[in-house]
Write a protein that holds these residues in place. Structure first.
Motif, short mmCIF file in Angstrom:
data_model
loop_
_atom_site.label_atom_id
_atom_site.label_comp_id
_atom_site.label_asym_id
_atom_site.label_seq_id
_atom_site.Cartn_x
_atom_site.Cartn_y
_atom_site.Cartn_z
N ALA A 1 -11.66 6.79 -37.18
CA ALA A 1 -10.36 7.43 -37.42
C ALA A 1 -9.33 6.87 -36.46
CB ALA A 1 -10.50 8.94 -37.25
N ALA A 2 -9.70 6.83 -35.17
CA ALA A 2 -8.77 6.26 -34.20
C ALA A 2 -8.51 4.80 -34.51
CB ALA A 2 -9.33 6.42 -32.79
N GLY A 3 -9.57 4.11 -34.93
CA GLY A 3 -9.41 2.71 -35.27
C GLY A 3 -8.44 2.51 -36.42
N ALA A 4 -8.46 3.43 -37.37
CA ALA A 4 -7.54 3.33 -38.50
C ALA A 4 -6.10 3.43 -38.00
CB ALA A 4 -7.83 4.44 -39.51
N VAL A 5 -5.85 4.39 -37.11
CA VAL A 5 -4.49 4.56 -36.58
C VAL A 5 -4.10 3.31 -35.80
CG1 VAL A 5 -3.06 5.93 -35.04
CG2 VAL A 5 -4.77 7.04 -36.49
N LEU A 6 -5.02 2.84 -34.98
CA LEU A 6 -4.75 1.66 -34.15
C LEU A 6 -4.42 0.45 -35.01
CD1 LEU A 6 -4.84 0.32 -31.31
CD2 LEU A 6 -7.24 -0.18 -31.78
N THR A 7 -5.28 0.24 -36.02
CA THR A 7 -5.07 -0.91 -36.89
C THR A 7 -3.72 -0.84 -37.58
OG1 THR A 7 -7.43 -0.84 -37.27
CG2 THR A 7 -6.15 -2.26 -38.69
N ALA A 8 -3.38 0.36 -38.05
CA ALA A 8 -2.12 0.51 -38.75
C ALA A 8 -0.94 0.27 -37.82
CB ALA A 8 -2.04 1.90 -39.37
N ALA A 9 -1.14 0.56 -36.52
CA ALA A 9 -0.03 0.48 -35.59
C ALA A 9 0.13 -0.90 -34.99
CB ALA A 9 -0.21 1.51 -34.48
N LEU A 10 -0.81 -1.81 -35.27
CA LEU A 10 -0.71 -3.15 -34.69
C LEU A 10 0.55 -3.84 -35.19
CD1 LEU A 10 -4.36 -4.46 -34.94
CD2 LEU A 10 -3.08 -4.00 -32.87
N PRO A 11 1.12 -4.75 -34.40
CA PRO A 11 2.37 -5.40 -34.80
C PRO A 11 2.24 -6.06 -36.17
CG PRO A 11 1.42 -6.43 -32.84
CD PRO A 11 0.68 -5.18 -33.07
N GLU B 1 -0.76 -16.09 -39.64
CA GLU B 1 -2.22 -16.03 -39.67
C GLU B 1 -2.76 -15.38 -38.40
OE1 GLU B 1 -5.78 -16.01 -41.02
OE2 GLU B 1 -4.03 -16.54 -42.23
N ALA B 2 -2.12 -15.66 -37.27
CA ALA B 2 -2.60 -15.13 -35.99
C ALA B 2 -2.53 -13.61 -35.99
CB ALA B 2 -1.78 -15.70 -34.85
N ARG B 3 -1.39 -13.07 -36.44
CA ARG B 3 -1.23 -11.62 -36.47
C ARG B 3 -2.31 -10.98 -37.35
NH1 ARG B 3 4.30 -10.28 -35.31
NH2 ARG B 3 4.44 -10.80 -33.11
N ARG B 4 -2.49 -11.61 -38.50
CA ARG B 4 -3.47 -11.05 -39.44
C ARG B 4 -4.86 -11.08 -38.83
NH1 ARG B 4 -0.95 -13.99 -44.54
NH2 ARG B 4 0.34 -12.29 -45.31
N ARG B 5 -5.12 -12.17 -38.17
CA ARG B 5 -6.45 -12.31 -37.62
C ARG B 5 -6.70 -11.23 -36.56
NH1 ARG B 5 -9.79 -16.98 -37.48
NH2 ARG B 5 -8.03 -18.16 -38.26
N THR B 6 -5.68 -10.97 -35.73
CA THR B 6 -5.82 -9.92 -34.73
C THR B 6 -6.17 -8.60 -35.40
OG1 THR B 6 -3.96 -11.03 -33.70
CG2 THR B 6 -4.69 -8.96 -32.70
#
Lengths: 631, 545, 99
Positions: free
Chosen positions: B13-23, B28-33
């Motif tokens: 759940a926290a991971g979902a929030v974190l992933t959604a909040a990533l820049p 390709e680099a951003r996506r890969r992160t």
């Protein structure tokens, strides 16, 4: 010593895994690994056999419990192996013939780029077949049972780029699945009846169950045997299975896998002995198939399909013998073993002929090959003499015993079965002579292949001829060895039991009759194919010939009765699913949408209409409040 | 009180929030992160799930590692979690599948927004920039909710998460397709998403009424709680007696929701659309994970809370399940679309699971639980390989394929293994469960057991027909360029194949975990296994003389 | 004087207001009719207050006046802005919300 039993299975299994996962690196020598592991398994088998010979008859059966496979309350399925006289016989046949055929395939498949995978599948087959014969319970047997089905599927369809091969592979698997359904129902019946499906406990308690239940179990086992052993009515896959490479036909579709049905029935003897109706069904299936296969074998021009018809017919003999009960069990297995030698040898011979004739399979395009392929001719010829029951060769002894046992069944039944068996012997001699004459005798009828290359028949390399020679030895001597002092019978008796029947004919009379039938059939074939030139184009033939060429219309029957209605049913259901069920759901959605659309009209957008409805609503509210008050 | 279970649910759940909040970004680099973070979270979840399984003692209490946090005290609702054998097995399944699904769908959210209608969302818009984040965050959100559903021991908590997972699923189905659907795939996909949502909302609504009804009935008798353990204890000890008619109505309310989710024939028609239009990874999430909540809940809630009603309706449900087995298989045979074929095959398999649950024998129910796990693994393998194939050729139609084994032998081989697992080949995991279900069914309802056995023939037909038509024969035009599996794809398939084989040969760890929970469920419904007519002498643990 | 007469008057005024709302299209007139209805109810409330001898009705009437004043402020503003954009004060013309 018993710890060798799992290694029997493990060796080829490891080979299959190694070759499949090993990748291209193993392309160059993978086939030798597979062959070595098959030989290793054979060596283990021999060691166990020697060990077993060292004990007296009562203590020869051993079990080796590996681990608890599916432990669920009240349900005990173990991975446990049982090695007794019956299973060691099969182990030696499987690994022995298997090793020879591995060796043969090294030469036969030398030019195939996917040879590594072919050997992986062969090893997989050996492992599955060994599980089948070593299992100490029906569920583990089922694993081997479907495992050999898988190997057969993979090997029949080995040349997947040919649509005919892919179709044949699928057909074989599916027809076998129908049989497997029988086996799984039989296991369920045993579980409900005895709470177990391990051999020992079930056979020990079988007497407690009612005859009806045992008959049901027996019939389901018979269904399974029909599927695996290509018996009527599930025989249709075997002919098509000849699409596979010839070593496969020799190993799987002649010597070992297709005989698993016989093993199943003999192994389940304790059940069949108590269910006479089921036994009758077994006998009928066997008798019908032995004639059916023989008739088909007479009409085929494709050498492998003619041999396939013959296999079907010979297994019919074995199934019939197995259905006779203790009179026949041991003879069924004996014929199975000798058949394993001579039929595998003949298939390898056929492969050798094809190898030399640009993969031509039509016997009408052969002729006169004996001069060009002397070893193939000699080994094939010995196999031929063995199968038609030429006195002194292995087939003569084993088939003779079955015919005797059929008469020994007694009564009208015995006469009918015995005469069927004799008729079968005559027809066998006819079609095998036909194969022999068309291939090796007469004038050359060679035709150029599709690319226009004329065939240049030549003897096959050593790796192919050596296995053929070894198998030819088996075809010649195995039978005599087995009947000498009834050694084979005594060997198997502790497992299968034995009873002497009450034959209306003396053994010598039966032998004489069988030999006479054989000579008559062979002479007729010689008359028809040896004395007069054989047309390259097959003549139209009688109605029976034409039907036999189409496998006695079995495919047409299946197509009309199962495939076509099945396809129609599936199409109807697809239609029903999208129009009926989903149509209902979508209709519901559409109905709600429609109602909403109507309701929307009420919203005119005129303030006064809303005001009026509010006014009316208020009036109704006030009026109803007042009314309630007054009541 | 241990916090292991809530940690297992909270991490994704926290991971979902974190992933959604990533820049956000389209580089390709951003996506890969983004992808790496999401994958790491799912692997961490797998670690936690493994810890749950490791600390679970098969011989211990039914619910272990329990924890309870007060939530709405006035209604007796608390956020309580507990792991039993059945739940733990499914938690493991979920935790194993999610990283693989992510890896399989590594590029599913990066290309054009919609292949067929490329450019319907302009490049660089918010939606396109946040697409990768959204896809992976939604997957993690689904995982978190599914995990809570498998672990909840509070009826209300279960209900909330059972319903809430529809929201991320809706966006996964509607927002991300497989770019192989033809000209109107956008329309088809939104149709599928809405259909999925409406079907399941309807089921959930009926269940909500039943949940409230259950509370009212229980509160009337002084058991004002939503706690599953308290309710089942009260029911089995006779403190809570639900009137038969009310019990039947409540049972149907719960069952309807689960039957839609499972899905059981004839409530299945959303599944082929949803699985066909979404990406292969999403389809696996639907059939292997989300749908399992339905069958799992039948076992835990329907049988535990309404034992008598379950017994009353069992024959009817079994007949429907049987129809589903045969019907699903026959319709699968007639399909022209690879993914829809897999979907109908799944419908057939869900029939087996439901059969096992309601046969109410220990073999049947253990088999059904194993079936849930094994079907998840095997269908994931089959479907994901099909997805790899579809993404190469850009078509879902079986007729567009042929001869793939010639150009991509490893792909064809793994596809065959997936198909063989689906048809329950002995030696592979599904066989164990299917046979247990059949035996369990047969011992109580022989006729149903025999008819269900026909399913194994039909399964061979659809699995091998699909293989034959797509993989064998001459190479079809358009297939020549199909490449074999890449390392990433092999990494997805290899663990699935290994698990299929391992659990087929040695399922004992799983059965040991599941058996006690199954026995407990059986004792809740007061059912014992039918005894064999002529038991063999006492070699067989179960029945001593 | 019989207080019932005030009630009759209030009813009459309310009816006139209500029928005005239902029948007229001009927004301003509608608005005045609404005011008329509000005032009719104020009159009735005050009358009831008098009849029952307590102050409840009068307090309620004050409420109504405040609400009416607020309503006038908002409502007139809306009408004026609609008139500015659409050059019409007819309520039938403002049907943008209708699909």
């Amino acid at each position: 010593m018993n710890s060798l039993i799992p290694l029997l299975v493990a060796a080829p299994l490891a080979g299959a895994a190694l070759l499949l996962l090993g990748g291209r690196a193993l392309d160059r020598f993978g086939h030798w690994i597979a062959t070595a592991l098959a030989a290793l398994s054979f060596a283990f088998g021999l060691a166990l056999f020697a060990d077993m010979l060292g004990r007296d008859a009562e203590h020869r059966a051993v079990t080796e419990q590996l681990y608890s496979w599916i432990p669920v309350d009240g349900f005990q399925a173990d991975v446990a192996f049982q090695l007794d006289q019956l299973s060691i016989t099969f182990v030696l046949l499987i690994t022995g013939v298997g090793t020879l055929i591995h060796l043969y395939s090294v030469g036969y498949m030398a030019h195939d780029e996917r040879r590594r995978r072919f050997f992986a599948y062969l090893n997989l087959f050996l492992a599955a077949m060994l599980v089948l014969v070593l299992a100490d319970n029906y569920l583990l047997l089922y694993v081997g049972w479907e495992g050999v089905g898988l190997a057969s599927f993979l090997l029949i369809g080995f040349w997947q780029h040919k649509p005919s091969a892919a179709t044949a592979a699928k057909k074989a698997f599916i027809v076998n699945r129908v049989g497997d359904m029988g086996l799984s129902i039989a296991i369920m019946l045993m579980f409900v009846e005895f709470g177990s499906f391990a051999f020992q406990p079930v056979f020990a308690t079988a007497g407690d169950a009612s005859e009806g239940k045992l008959t049901a179990i027996g019939l389901m086992l018979l269904l399974a045997a029909c599927g695996k052993s290509a018996q009527v009515p599930l025989q249709s896959w075997l002919g098509d299975a000849m699409e596979g490479p010839t070593p496969v036909s020799a190993l799987i579709h002649a010597a070992t896998m297709v005989t698993a049905g016989v093993y199943l029935i003999v192994r389940s003897g304790a059940i069949f002995n108590l269910a006479p109706d089921a036994q009758t069904a077994v006998v009928v299936v066997g008798a019908v198939t032995l004639l059916f296969g023989a008739v088909v074998g007479c009409a085929k021009d494709d050498i492998k399909k003619a041999l396939a018809g013959s296999t079907m017919s010979q297994i019919g003999y074995m199934i019939m013998a197995a259905g006779l009960g203790p009179i026949g069990y041991a003879f069924a297995i004996m014929h199975l073993v000798t058949h394993g030698f001579f039929k595998a040898g003949m298939f390898l011979g056929a492969g050798s002929v094809m190898h030399g004739m640009n993969d031509e399979v039509n016997m009408r395009h052969y002729g006169g090959l004996r001069k060009y392929m002397p070893v193939t001719f000699a080994t094939f010829g010995l196999g031929y003499l063995a199968i038609i029951g030429f006195p002194g060769l292995s087939g003569f002894f084993s088939k003779d015993k079955i015919i005797e046992a059929a008469f020994a069944k007694g009564g009208t039944e015995g006469w009918i079965l015995g005469l069927c068996a004799l008729l079968g012997a005559a027809v066998t001699a006819f079609y095998m002579t036909r194969v022999m004459v068309l291939t090796f005798f007469g004038e050359k009828r060679w035709q150029p292949d599709a690319e226009g290359n004329d065939p240049h028949p030549h003897e096959s390399p050593k790796s192919m001829t050596v296995p053929m020679v070894v198998l030819a030895f088996g075809s010649v001597f195995a039978g005599g060895l087995f009947v000498y002092g009834n050694s084979f019978l005594h060997w198997l008796e502790p497992v299968t039991g034995h009873a002497e029947g009450d034959s209306p004919l003396s053994p010598w009379t039966v032998t004489g009759l069988a030999t006479a039938c054989m000579l008559a059939g062979a002479a007729l074939a010689w008359q028809m194919y040896g004395r007069s030139p054989v047309p390259v184009k097959p003549p139209v033939g009688s109605l029976l010939t034409r039907a036999a060429r189409r496998d006695l219309l079995q495919d047409d029957f299946n197509h009309a009765v199962l495939v076509r209605p099945g396809t129609a049913l599936a199409a109807t259901l697809v239609w029903f699913d999208s129009r009926g069920l989903d149509g209902f759901v979508n209709g519901l959605a559409a109905a709600i949408g429609g109602i909403s659309a109507r309701l929307r009209r009420i919203q005119t957008g005129y303030v006064r209409t809303y005001a009026l409805s509010m006014f009316g609503g208020t009036l109704v509210l006030v009026a109803s409040t007042l009314l309630m008050r007054s009541v | 009180m241990s916090y292991l279970l809530s940690a297992t649910c909270a991490v994704p759940a926290a991971g979902a929030v974190l992933t959604a909040a990533l820049p956000a970004g389209t580089t390709e680099a951003r996506r890969r992160t983004t992808k790496t973070v999401a994958l790491a979270v799912s692997v961490l979840t797998l670690g936690l799930a493994a810890a749950v399984a490791a600390s679970f003692e098969p011989g211990g209490a039914r619910y272990q590692l329990t924890e309870s946090h007060s939530w709405i005290r006035s209604f007796g609702i608390s956020f309580s979690l507990g792991a039993d054998g059945i739940g733990t097995a499914l938690v493991l399944l979920t935790a194993v599948l999610v990283p693989l699904v992510m890896l399989a769908g590594w590029h599913d959210a990066t290309g054009p927004v919609s292949g067929s209608a490329a450019g319907s969302v302009p490049e660089g818009s918010f939606e396109s920039k946040r697409r990768t984040q959204a896809f992976f965050a939604l997957i993690l959100a689904v995982e978190a909710m599914v995990l809570v559903s498998f672990l909840a021991t509070d009826v209300f908590v279960f209900y909330v998460f059972f319903e809430a997972m529809l929201i991320p699923m809706y966006f996964l189905i509607g927002g991300f397709g497989d770019r192989a659907g033809g000209p109107d795939s956008d329309r088809q996909r939104s149709y599928a998403a809405v259909k999925f949502l409406l079907y399941n909302l309807l089921g959930g609504l009926v269940m909500l009424a039943a949940v409230i009804g259950l509370y009212v009935v229980a509160a009337d008798q002084g058991q004002a709680t939503f706690s599953l353990t308290a309710l089942t204890d009260a029911i089995s000890s006779g403190k809570l007696v639900i009137d038969p008619n009310a019990q039947r109505a409540l049972f149907l309310g719960f069952f309807f929701a689960f039957a839609v989710k499972a899905p059981m024939w004839p409530l299945h028609t959303w599944l082929p659309n949803a699985m066909g239009e979404s990406t292969a990874g999403t389809a696996v999430l639907i059939t292997a994970v989300v749908d399992k909540v339905g069958t799992f809940a039948m076992l835990r809630f329907c049988l535990g809370l309404f034992p008598d009603a379950s017994k009353t309706f069992a024959p009817v449900i079994m007949v429907l399940a049987l129809v589903g087995i045969v019907y699903g298989a026959l319709v699968a045979i007639g399909q022209k679309d690879i993914k829809r074929l897999v979907a109908y095959a799944s419908i057939s398999h869900f029939g087996f699971i439901i059969l096992g649950v309601f046969a109410m024998t220990s073999q049947g129910q253990s088999g059904a639980t194993l079936y849930m796990v094994n079907h998840g693994i095997s269908t994931a393998a089959w479907m994901l390989v099909a997805g790899f194939l579809i993404s190469r050729r850009g078509s879902r139609l079986i007729a567009d394929y042929g001869g793939v084994q010639k150009v991509a032998p490893v792909l064809a081989g793994t596809f065959l293994i997936g198909g063989l697992a689906t048809l329950s080949l002995p030696g592979m995991a599904p066989f164990v469960s299917e046979f247990l279900v059949l035996v369990g069914t047969f011992s109580r309802y022989p006729a149903i057991g025999v008819v269900a056995t026909f399913g194994i023939v039909l399964a061979a037909l659809y699995a091998l027909l699909l293989y034959q038509r797509t993989m064998t024969g001459p190479v079809k035009a358009g297939v020549e360029g199909v490449k074999d599996l890449k390392a990433r794809e092999l990494a997805v398939v290899a663990p699935l194949v290994a698990l299929t084989l391992l659990l087929g040969v040695y399922p004992k760890p799983l059965t040991d975990m599941v058996n006690p929970a199954v026995n407990d469920t059986l004792s809740q419904v007061h059912r014992t296994d039918p005894a064999p007519a002529h038991p063999v002498a006492a070699t067989n643990g179960g029945e001593q003389k | 004087m019989n207080p019932a007469n005030y009630l009759y008057l209030a009813a009459l005024l309310f009816t006139i207001g209500a029928s005005g709302v239902l029948l007229r299209r001009n927004a301003i007139v509608l608005f005045m009719c609404v005011e008329l209805m509000l005032n009719a109810s104020n009159l009735a409330l005050v009358t009831f207050s008098r009849m029952h001898g307590n102050l409840d009705g009068q307090i309620l009437a004050f409420f109504t006046m405040v609400v009416a004043a607020a309503e006038v402020v908002v409502g007139l503003a809306i009408i004026v802005s609609i008139f500015r954009t659409r050059h019409s004060a007819s309520v039938d013309d403002s049907n943008l919300m209708k699909l």
